[in-house]
Design an enzyme around this catalytic site. Structure first.
Site, PDB file in Angstrom:
ATOM      1  CG  HIS A  96     -48.059   0.189 -62.746  1.00  0.00           C
ATOM      2  ND1 HIS A  96     -48.489  -1.112 -62.517  1.00  0.00           N
ATOM      3  CD2 HIS A  96     -47.173   0.106 -63.798  1.00  0.00           C
ATOM      4  CE1 HIS A  96     -47.892  -1.928 -63.348  1.00  0.00           C
ATOM      5  NE2 HIS A  96     -47.090  -1.227 -64.146  1.00  0.00           N
ATOM      6  CG  ASP A  98     -45.840   0.442 -68.248  1.00  0.00           C
ATOM      7  OD1 ASP A  98     -45.892  -0.076 -67.118  1.00  0.00           O
ATOM      8  OD2 ASP A  98     -46.113  -0.175 -69.293  1.00  0.00           O
ATOM      9  CG  HIS A 252     -50.755  -1.986 -66.904  1.00  0.00           C
ATOM     10  ND1 HIS A 252     -50.367  -0.737 -67.335  1.00  0.00           N
ATOM     11  CD2 HIS A 252     -49.597  -2.674 -66.698  1.00  0.00           C
ATOM     12  CE1 HIS A 252     -49.065  -0.668 -67.385  1.00  0.00           C
ATOM     13  NE2 HIS A 252     -48.556  -1.826 -67.001  1.00  0.00           N
ATOM     14  NE  ARG A 267     -42.994  -2.818 -70.649  1.00  0.00           N
ATOM     15  CZ  ARG A 267     -43.050  -2.540 -69.344  1.00  0.00           C
ATOM     16  NH1 ARG A 267     -44.216  -2.607 -68.713  1.00  0.00           N
ATOM     17  NH2 ARG A 267     -41.961  -2.238 -68.680  1.00  0.00           N
TER      18      ARG A 267
END
Length: 272
Positions: A96, A98, A252, A267
Site C-alpha cells: 500500500h 499511506d 510499501h 512516523r
C-alpha cells in the site's frame, strides 16, 4: 556524507550524517531532496532522534502537519505517529501507499525505529514508477483515462480504530470525516513528472467507468505489480534506523513475522 545504492531501481543507504545535528541536516538538505526524488526511499543507520529532531528532518522534504491517520500521536509532539505492534493485527502487511483515501495523500514519510525485534519486522518498498514503465503502451494509454475510488475502511485499520475506542464514537467520527474519494489510476508525480501506477490493494475499492469484473482485475493486476522483486528494496531495521520515502512513487509492505516481539516506530507524514 556518502551514498550506497541498494538496488538498481530503488533505495539508497546514506552514511556520514548525524540527523540530530540541525546544521549537518541543513548543509546536506538539497542533496537529500535530490536523492529522495531519484531513489524514492533513503535509509540512515545509528541515529538518535527526539520527536522534535525527527520532525525537523521531515521538514527537509516538505511540510509537516499534525497526525491525521488512524494511529495515535506522540504525547510530546502531535506531528509524530506511534506505530506500536507485536506482530498481530498490524494492517500494514499488505502492499500500500499511506493515506491514499485522503484528498491530498502525504508526499512522503519519515520513519524512525525506536524498538525493533531481534529478527524479523523488515519493511519492503516497491517503485511504482518502474512498475508503470514496464507496461505496454496501449495499456498505459487506457489506464491514464481512468479514476478509482479509495476508502480508509480496510478491515485491519477499522478494527484498530475500534480497539482504540470500543464505544464506536471514534469510528463513526472517522467515517464521517473521511468519505470514499476518487484518485487517478495513473498519477503524474508532482516533482519528477513521472507517471505512477497509483492503485493499491489496501485502499482502492473499485475503478470508475468500467465493469465490476474489469475493475477488480485491474486493481488486482496493478496492485500486484508491487510484488515484482526487480523493483523492490527490503530493509532490515535496527534500533536507530531511519527511512524516508516518497509515498506517491512507491508502495510499501511491513513484514509481519515477529510475534510476540515488540516493535515501536515513530512516523512523521510529509506534505507538499
Amino acid at each position: 556524507m556518502h551514498v550506497e545504492h541498494l538496488t538498481p531501481s530503488i533505495g539508497s543507504e546514506i552514511g556520514g550524517i548525524d540527523l540530530s545535528d540541525a546544521r549537518q541536516v541543513e548543509i546536506h538538505a538539497p542533496r537529500l531532496r535530490e536523492l529522495l526524488a531519484e531513489r524514492q526511499v533513503i535509509f540512515f543507520r545509528d541515529q538518535e532522534l527526539s520527536p522534535a529532531a525527527q520532525v525537523r528532518v521531515a521538514r527537509v522534504f516538505g511540510k509537516v502537519e499534525p497526525v491525521s491517520s488512524t494511529f495515535p500521536s506522540h504525547p510530546d509532539d502531535p506531528h509524530v505517529e506511534l506505530l506500536i505492534t507485536q506482530g498481530t493485527q498490524t494492517g500494514t502487511d499488505i502492499w500500500h501507499a499511506d493515506l491514499t483515501w485522503q484528498a491530498t495523500p502525504p508526499a512522503g514519510a519519515c520513519l524512525y525505529a525506536v524498538e525493533v525485534p531481534q529478527t524479523g519486522g523488515d519493511t519492503m518498498w516497491a517503485s511504482m514508477t518502474t512498475a508503470y514503465a514496464s507496461l505496454g503502451k496501449d495499456l498505459q494509454a487506457h489506464l491514464k483515462g481512468l479514476r478509482a475510488v479509495h476508502n480508509w475502511e480496510a478491515p485491519a485499520l477499522r478494527d484498530n480504530v475500534l480497539r482504540r475506542d470500543p464505544s464506536g464514537e471514534l469510528y463513526r467520527a472517522t467515517r464521517q470525516k473521511h468519505v470514499p474519494i476518487e484518485q487517478p489510476v495513473v498519477l503524474e508525480h508532482p516533482v519528477t513528472g513521472q507517471p505512477v501506477a497509483f492503485v493499491n490493494a489496501l485502499y482502492t475499492t473499485h475503478v470508475l467507468g468500467v465493469s465490476q469484473d474489469e475493475g477488480a482485475s485491474l486493481i488486482a493486476f496493478l496492485s500486484g505489480l508491487a510484488k515484482v522483486p526487480e523493483w523492490q528494496v527490503r530493509f532490515r531495521w535496527r534500533k536507530g534506523s531511519v527511512a524516508v520515502w516518497d509515498n506517491l512513487a512507491t508502495q510499501h509492505y511491513a513484514v509481519n513475522d515477529y510475534y510476540p516481539a515488540p516493535r515501536r516506530m515513530h512516523r512523521v507524514a510529509i506534505r507538499r
